[in-house]
Scaffold this active site. Structure first.
Site, PDB file in Angstrom:
ATOM      1  N   LYS A 154       0.795  -1.222   0.000  1.00  0.00           N
ATOM      2  CA  LYS A 154       0.000   0.000   0.000  1.00  0.00           C
ATOM      3  C   LYS A 154       0.835   1.283   0.000  1.00  0.00           C
ATOM      4  O   LYS A 154       0.387   2.325  -0.489  1.00  0.00           O
ATOM      5  CB  LYS A 154      -0.933   0.010   1.216  1.00  0.00           C
ATOM      6  N   ASP A 202      -8.363  -0.870   6.758  1.00  0.00           N
ATOM      7  CA  ASP A 202      -8.404  -2.172   7.417  1.00  0.00           C
ATOM      8  C   ASP A 202      -7.033  -2.541   7.954  1.00  0.00           C
ATOM      9  O   ASP A 202      -6.867  -3.615   8.525  1.00  0.00           O
ATOM     10  CB  ASP A 202      -8.876  -3.252   6.443  1.00  0.00           C
TER      11      ASP A 202
END
Length: 378
Positions: free
Chosen positions: A69, A113
């Site tokens: 990410k 998350d």
């Protein structure tokens, strides 16, 4: 439960998509700790599962973090800071450091998350900015600890991921920049930069595959949460000569599958209970959706047991992959063996001669869960 949708609206017209300009790879190469994530030619694993070749993009370590990410988040933070100053995207990390000084005090905020939030928190720490990260109820302690280790403030929202996104968005203001990897009406530039940032991963794959002498993939499987990575994959391969593209999701959070089936964005209400926590997203990003609809041939769902099987297989190949990270391989296992997927398996000719690319998007972000599944620490 195993389900699939064949996307009859896929558009194979060439020339629709082009690399982002400026390209993010020079920026990423200038960041502290850059090294290209390995592209593993998993020949023995290919033989085990029954395909011709299998390449695995192993993103268990990226800039010192245990997931991919940061590649999208860093480019998005660059855009967020630059837009505050009315400037175009900084082309080098050094430029971004200078610009970050000019926008202080600034707080970066996102919902997550786990992996995206830690990446945003890491960028804030590197740039000397503050960060607040919102996480949904039920986020495991190891991922919370990872975010807090970057020095960010963390807030647990009593609701699912989509509700957490809505809460984070409320913080937008003069001294607070939202750095989300999903989009909504009026908020597209920053999540667009996340997608563009992932072009670095795709360019790395092309360069590494050429160095390995690997054949071009016939089939690419990519996990799809809100769809940012999937959109980057679709844009990269969005031409007439591209491979078959397949998205992979948990069955109870299959917003890509349901959207492709309906021909429009569909929200899948929670609770989303899969161990593939990074994919427990109920709504696709509105800017990812048109790319996915135009370029993805197939959407499949997988159950948690197949994700566990994929984790163990990757571990046997020397790749540490968490639950979400292994889901691409889980999708391949389903396509090769599940009776429910016989029709797409035959339609797309998936079998012993197929050249496959999958993404392992995270390492053991929940070490205890990883050890329980694989039988040893990550």
């Amino acid at each position: 439960m195993i389900r699939y949708v064949v996307n009859e609206a896929v558009d194979r017209a060439p020339g629709r998509y082009h690399p982002p300009a400026p390209h993010p790879l020079p920026f990423h190469r200038g960041m502290p700790g850059y090294a290209p994530a390995p592209l593993v030619d998993a020949g023995e694993l290919a033989r085990q599962v029954g395909v011709g070749t299998l390449l695995v993009k192993d993103q268990s370590r990226c800039f010192g973090l245990p997931a991919f990410k940061i590649v999208g988040a860093s480019w998005a933070v660059d855009r967020a800071v630059s837009e505050r100053l009315g400037l175009p995207q900084a082309r080098t990390f050094g430029e971004l450091l200078e610009r970050a000084e000019a926008v202080k005090p600034l707080r970066l905020v996102t919902a997550t998350d786990g992996n995206h939030g830690r990446a945003v928190a890491h960028m804030a720490a590197v740039l000397g900015l503050d960060a607040t990260i919102y996480v949904p109820r039920g986020t495991v302690q190891a991922r919370i600890d990872g975010i807090e280790s970057e020095g960010a403030s963390l807030v647990v929202v009593d609701g699912p991921y989509d509700q957490t996104v809505a809460r984070a968005a409320q913080d937008a203001g003069e001294r607070c920049a939202i750095v989300s990897d999903t989009s909504w009406p009026g908020y597209t530039s920053i999540p667009g930069a996340v997608i563009e940032g992932y072009a670095s991963i795709m360019t790395e794959i092309d360069e590494q595959a050429a160095a390995l002498g690997a054949p071009p993939p016939d089939l690419v499987l990519v996990q799809s949460g809100v769809g940012a990575l999937a959109a980057a994959v679709g844009a990269h391969y969005g031409n007439a000569a591209r491979p078959i593209l397949a998205s992979v999701e948990p069955d109870d959070a299959a917003c890509t599958l349901e959207s492709l089936a309906a021909g429009e964005i569909v929200t899948v209400p929670g609770p989303h209970r899969s161990i593939m926590a990074g994919l427990n997203c109920g709504t696709l990003s509105m800017i990812a959706w048109p790319v996915i609809q135009a370029t993805f041939d197939l959407a499949v769902t997988v159950d948690d047991d197949r994700a566990r099987d994929a984790m163990r297989l990757l571990a046997g190949a020397g790749i540490t992959s968490g639950e979400s990270g292994a889901s691409g391989l889980a999708g391949l296992l389903a396509l090769l063996t599940a009776p429910e997927l016989e029709a797409p398996r035959e339609r797309f000719g998936i079998g012993a001669a197929t050249s496959v690319l999958v993404f392992s998007t995270e390492g053991a972000t929940d070490p205890d869960a990883y050890a329980r599944v694989v039988g040893r620490p990550g």
